[in-house]
Design an enzyme around this catalytic site. Sequence first.
Site, PDB file in Angstrom:
ATOM      1  N   CYS A  17     -33.377  15.241   7.634  1.00  0.00           N
ATOM      2  CA  CYS A  17     -32.451  16.143   7.857  1.00  0.00           C
ATOM      3  C   CYS A  17     -31.089  15.808   8.357  1.00  0.00           C
ATOM      4  O   CYS A  17     -31.347  14.450   9.062  1.00  0.00           O
ATOM      5  CB  CYS A  17     -32.943  17.196   8.792  1.00  0.00           C
ATOM      6  SG  CYS A  17     -33.931  18.612   7.905  1.00  0.00           S
ATOM      7  N   PRO A  18     -29.979  15.995   8.010  1.00  0.00           N
ATOM      8  CA  PRO A  18     -29.789  16.987   7.021  1.00  0.00           C
ATOM      9  C   PRO A  18     -29.687  16.780   5.583  1.00  0.00           C
ATOM     10  O   PRO A  18     -29.168  17.743   4.674  1.00  0.00           O
ATOM     11  CB  PRO A  18     -28.484  17.606   7.541  1.00  0.00           C
ATOM     12  CG  PRO A  18     -27.769  16.313   7.928  1.00  0.00           C
ATOM     13  CD  PRO A  18     -28.829  15.486   8.157  1.00  0.00           C
TER      14      PRO A  18
END
Length: 79
Positions: A17-18
């Site tokens: 992430c992200p």
Amino acid sequence: MADYNVTKTLDVMGEVCPVPDVETKRALKKMKAGEILEVLIDYPMSKERIPETVKKMGHEVLEVKDAGTSEWKIYIKVN
């Protein structure tokens, strides 16, 4: 388990992430209604986050499928 007529495959294996979320959103914005995006992930948090994000965008999560040990395929229909 259904077979989908996948329009585009997005491979974000090895990303955390992200990146998987951002790349999924970017890919969906370039696609047309009715097309199907297959997202390949191996980051567990993305398994939860991507479907939530996709639903908020108004698209349909067809399936989140186990593809191996800590690997998943997410099938998304563009609306």
